[in-house]
Design an enzyme around this catalytic site. Structure first.
Site, PDB file in Angstrom:
ATOM      1  CD1 TRP A   1       1.710   1.047  -8.583  1.00 39.83           C
ATOM      2  CD2 TRP A   1       1.319   3.237  -8.403  1.00 39.83           C
ATOM      3  NE1 TRP A   1       0.370   1.193  -8.351  1.00 39.83           N
ATOM      4  CE2 TRP A   1       0.092   2.520  -8.240  1.00 39.83           C
ATOM      5  CE3 TRP A   1       1.313   4.628  -8.323  1.00 39.83           C
ATOM      6  CZ2 TRP A   1      -1.108   3.175  -8.011  1.00 39.83           C
ATOM      7  CZ3 TRP A   1       0.116   5.265  -8.091  1.00 39.83           C
ATOM      8  CH2 TRP A   1      -1.083   4.554  -7.939  1.00 39.83           C
TER       9      TRP A   1
ATOM     10  CG  ASP B   1       0.583  -0.863   6.461  1.00 42.12           C
ATOM     11  OD1 ASP B   1      -0.086  -1.642   5.746  1.00 42.12           O
ATOM     12  OD2 ASP B   1       0.374   0.363   6.506  1.00 42.12           O
ATOM     13  CD  GLU B   2       0.047  -2.567   2.163  1.00 43.82           C
ATOM     14  OE1 GLU B   2      -0.709  -2.034   1.331  1.00 43.82           O
ATOM     15  OE2 GLU B   2      -0.179  -2.559   3.398  1.00 43.82           O
ATOM     16  CB  VAL B   3       4.106  -0.191   1.386  1.00 41.78           C
ATOM     17  CG1 VAL B   3       2.712   0.393   1.276  1.00 41.78           C
ATOM     18  CG2 VAL B   3       5.147   0.752   0.794  1.00 41.78           C
TER      19      VAL B   3
ATOM     20  NE  ARG C   1       8.443   6.150   8.657  1.00 41.73           N
ATOM     21  CZ  ARG C   1       9.770   6.117   8.625  1.00 41.73           C
ATOM     22  NH1 ARG C   1      10.448   6.946   9.386  1.00 41.73           N
ATOM     23  NH2 ARG C   1      10.414   5.280   7.845  1.00 41.73           N
TER      24      ARG C   1
ATOM     25  CE1 TYR D   1       3.806  -5.202  -1.573  1.00 34.91           C
ATOM     26  CE2 TYR D   1       2.502  -3.193  -1.768  1.00 34.91           C
ATOM     27  CZ  TYR D   1       3.626  -3.855  -1.310  1.00 34.91           C
ATOM     28  OH  TYR D   1       4.570  -3.181  -0.583  1.00 34.91           O
TER      29      TYR D   1
ATOM     30  CG  ASP E   1       3.861   5.999  -0.040  1.00 36.85           C
ATOM     31  OD1 ASP E   1       4.701   6.910  -0.132  1.00 36.85           O
ATOM     32  OD2 ASP E   1       3.076   5.744  -0.975  1.00 36.85           O
TER      33      ASP E   1
END
Length: 206
Positions: free
Chosen positions: A179, A108-110, A114, A182, A112
Site C-alpha cells: 500500500w 501516472d503515479e503508480v 494497469r 503518497y 497497479d
C-alpha cells in the site's frame, strides 16, 4: 488477511525518483507533451523541470485527463468500483487535434493493475485515429502521435491490463505489492514525513 504493508514516500522521495528517470526518458523518447492522469499532474510538473529544452528554455505542455478505477463517483455502482475505468475529464472537444503529431508521454503515479493505463492509451489512440482519417492518406504516418508511458512506481504483481510492446514504458521505481502512502494524500504532512523517516530507519536495522 491482515493489514497490507504501508510504504510512505515523501515529496523529496518522489522528486528524486523522477529525477533519476528523467535522463532515460529524455534520451530514449524526447516527449513534447505530457498527459497526466489525475494526480499524475504532480509527477508531470516535476519531470518537466528536468526535461526542459536547454536551447529554447521552453516548458513541455501538460494536459490532464481524469480517470477513476477505485473512487466512488456519482452514478457508479458497486460492481464498477475496482473493475471498470470511469472517465471524469478529457482533453476538450477536439482531443485528436491536440494530440496530432506529438510525442506524448502518459504519466501516472503508480502502475497497479494497469487497467487505467491501458484505458488511457487505447482511448487516446482512438482520438488520434479519428483525426488522422480527416487527412490525406499520404500525410497520416507522419502525423500519427507517438505515445509512451511513465509511472513513478510500478507494483510487481500480475496485471489485469496490457500495454502494447511497442509503447516505451518508463518506471521510476519498482515496488512490491504494498500500500503506497503518497504525501499528497495525507492531512498531517509532518507526521507523514516522520513516519516515512522512521520506516527507513527500521529497514536499515533489519
Amino acid at each position: 488477511m491482515g493489514e497490507p504493508e504501508h510504504v510512505r514516500s515523501t515529496y523529496n522521495d518522489i522528486h528524486n525518483i523522477i529525477r533519476g528517470a528523467s535522463d532515460k526518458i529524455a534520451s530514449e523518447f524526447k516527449p513534447d507533451m505530457f498527459i497526466a492522469i489525475g494526480i499524475g499532474f504532480f509527477p508531470a510538473r516535476v519531470l518537466r523541470t528536468f526535461l526542459k529544452d536547454p536551447s529554447t528554455k521552453r516548458n513541455i505542455p501538460i494536459q490532464a485527463i481524469g480517470l477513476s478505477l477505485y473512487e466512488s463517483l456519482p452514478g457508479t455502482t458497486a460492481e464498477q468500483l475496482g473493475s471498470e475505468v470511469v472517465r471524469t475529464q478529457w482533453l476538450g472537444p477536439d482531443p485528436g487535434k491536440t494530440l496530432l503529431g506529438r510525442r506524448a508521454l502518459i504519466i501516472d503515479e503508480v502502475d497497479d493493475s494497469r487497467k487505467t493505463l491501458q484505458y488511457a492509451l487505447n482511448e487516446l489512440q482512438k482520438d488520434v485515429e479519428i483525426e488522422l482519417q480527416l487527412l490525406p492518406e499520404s500525410e497520416r504516418d507522419s502525423k500519427r502521435t507517438k505515445f509512451a508511458v511513465f509511472v513513478v512506481h510500478n507494483k510487481l504483481k500480475p496485471k489485469l491490463g496490457e500495454l502494447p510492446p511497442n509503447i516505451p514504458y518508463f518506471v521510476g521505481a519498482e515496488v512490491e505489492d504494498v500500500w503506497l502512502d503518497y504525501p499528497w494524500e495525507t492531512i498531517d504532512i509532518d507526521e507523514h514525513d516522520r513516519l516515512a523517516k522512521e520506516d527507513k530507519e527500521k529497514k536499515k536495522t533489519t
